[in-house]
Enzyme design. Structure first.
Site: not given
Ligand code: NG1
Ligand code: ZN
Length: 533
Positions: A70, A284, A286, A288, A378-380, A504, A510
């Protein structure tokens, strides 16, 4: 028995081509297996085995395998499995995958029998089907070969889609197993989404505010390739798509792409002349995740992230549902990273229910399925609107007569939106179709609510697992006493909110904070980090 002996022999012989050369533990996390590409060869071979057996355990339904890391740096790689409905792998198989990935080569053949064949009563010689895709990382080619060897070892049909976005793999798997979702080919995907988009964007009276010019940052990855296919498919009278960071020179995700823009809250430095009045869209690696940004009349950078997209979806789809008179429930799901202003806007102004789920789209998706139309982001910038099968058939039937334009438009959004999973390009087309339909500029969209200033930090720790959380990750449970210290710090800040959780996907913790000003958000974030570490 003879069949088991034979299988064990196959696994033993083929595993020797992909031996486990190190004993670094690699777990199946929220994004599948993900780490340095050079650690993954044996994991990929084993994923090949697992995917074929997963398909066979489900009566030969198609299973997806996507090789990607990703938004992570180019030297990383990873892999995840896609279950038959296009959803993430079932939790018990995630656990099994982790345990099989970390066994020695000698232990593997017997474990395949004991952990998969026997408990799931799998006839490994029955038919199976795996759909394989990979991103543009150079390492993905050899890693795909390892997956293919694993699939071949079991003996299973394989369709290799080569370089493809993650959400396309989810779409292909879902539509292969349920043909009402569309034709299970790349062409079918392109036609379904672009068809819906074209039909929405050629309706209605002349637009005076909507500007059909966009600039797409492809993160130097597969998103640029797929975007190009859409640009060729959609008439440039409808939308003019200019693709930058198309992979012709720069490195994947390097100083570009959705994660760079979101994390740094700035534009990719290679965009030398920030143009006004244009919508920039970063994908990004990949494809998504998606983030919008623009430069306002004072030339200030303004970002519209997943929360802004979610509210736009909710406002528009919610409006169409009302106008169509259909009885469909609609709700929105966020993670703790959602900006507090977005949550208030959706609840208080739009009157749409909001819930919070733990980080990771599988949790958000699951929660969203409780509604007929469940929007989650997700905010991202990773998210979508999930339409239940009930809502899909209701909307389709109601749209047939063509009497109510709102119902017809709602139906077209079920074509544009890849409901199986977050899809950057599908989300982009949906946002554009909404802006077109409402005749909005990006400023119109942005003006609905103002984000609270915020800050996200990564902290390196010795062992991130000592931190455990509850309440959708918003409260620290252990180490004991930490949460009350965080509460005391947060109380000092106006509009303050902060939380801490172990990542994760990376070996970090974080820390997130928001407050009334950017300086205060930054300060709160540092103070909370100091409390915890
Ligand atoms: P982790 O590393 O668990 O914070 C990150 C993103 C998730 C999700 C996953 C999978 C943030 C804060 N965290 O997870 O939203 O996208 O990667 O790709 O953006
Ligand atoms: Zn991705």
């Amino acid at each position: 028995n003879a069949s088991e002996v034979l299988l064990k022999q196959y696994v033993t012989d083929n595993a020797s081509q992909h031996p486990r050369k190190h004993d670094t533990f690699i777990g199946y996390g929220t994004a599948g297996f993900r780490t340095g590409a050079d650690l993954l060869d044996h994991v990929m071979f084993r994923v090949g085995l697992i995917s074929a057996l997963r398909s066979k355990s489900l009566g030969g339904k198609a299973i997806g395998v996507m090789i990607t890391a990703s938004h992570n740096p180019e030297p990383d790689n990873g892999v995840k499995l896609v279950d038959p409905l296009g959803e993430m792998l079932a939790p018990d198989w995630e656990k099994l995958s982790t345990s099989l990935a970390n066994l020695s080569d000698d232990e593997l053949p017997q474990a395949i029998i004991e952990k998969l064949i026997k408990p799931y009563s799998i006839d490994w010689q029955a038919p199976g089907l795996v759909y394989l895709g990979r991103d543009t990382r150079p390492s993905s080619v050899a890693l795909a070969k390892a997956v293919i060897d694993g699939i071949a070892c079991i003996g299973c049909e394989l369709i290799d889609f080569d370089v493809v976005s993650t959400p396309i793999v989810h779409y292909l798997v879902a539509s292969r197993n349920d043909e009402s979702l569309g034709e299970p080919t790349r062409e079918g995907y392109l036609k379904k989404l672009s068809g819906g988009f074209r039909r929405v964007c050629s309706q209605g009276k002349e637009k005076t505010r909507y500007n059909p010019t966009i600039k797409v940052d492809g993160a130097n990855g597969v998103g640029a390739i797929v975007m190009k296919e859409f640009a060729d498919e959609i008439d440039s009278d409808i939308i003019k798509i200019d693709i930058v960071y198309d992979g012709s020179s720069g490195r994947l995700n390097h100083e570009c792409g959705a994660d760079f823009v979101k994390v740094n809250q700035t534009y990719p430095p290679g965009l030398i002349t920030p143009e006004k009045a244009i919508r920039f869209i970063s994908l990004d690696g990949d494809a998504d995740r998606v983030i919008y940004f623009y430069f306002d009349s004072n030339n200030a950078f303004r970002m519209l992230d997943g929360d802004k997209i979610a509210t736009l979806f909710a406002e528009h789809l919610g409006g169409l549902v009302k106008q169509s008179g259909l009885s469909l429930s609609i709700g929105l799901v966020q993670s703790a990273y959602a900006n507090g202003s977005s949550t208030n806007y959706i609840q208080d102004v739009l009157g749409i229910p909001v819930s919070c789920a733990p980080t990771g789209v599988k949790y958000l998706h699951h929660e969203a399925m409780k509604y007929d139309i469940g929007i989650y982001f997700e905010a991202n910038g990773h998210g979508t609107a999930a339409f239940s099968s009930k809502s899909l058939s209701l909307i389709k039937d109601a749209a047939k007569s063509g009497e109510n334009p709102a119902t017809v438009e709602l139906y077209e959004f079920t074509n544009i939106i890849n409901s199986t999973v977050g899809d950057a390009i599908s989300d982009l087309l949906a946002v554009e179709a909404i802006l077109y339909s409402r005749d909005w500029t990006i400023e119109d969209w942005d003006s609905k609510y103002a984000d609270l200033p915020n800050k996200l930090m990564k902290v390196l720790v010795k062992d991130r697992t000592v931190i455990t959380t509850a309440d959708a990750e918003r409260k620290v449970v252990t180490p004991e006493g930490v949460q009350s210290k965080i509460d005391n710090v947060v109380a000092k800040y106006k509009n303050g909110r902060s939380f801490v959780r172990p990542s994760g996907t990376e070996d970090v913790v974080r820390v997130y904070a928001e407050a009334d000003t950017k300086a205060n958000a930054d300060k709160l974030c540092s103070e909370v980090s100091a409390v915890v570490f």
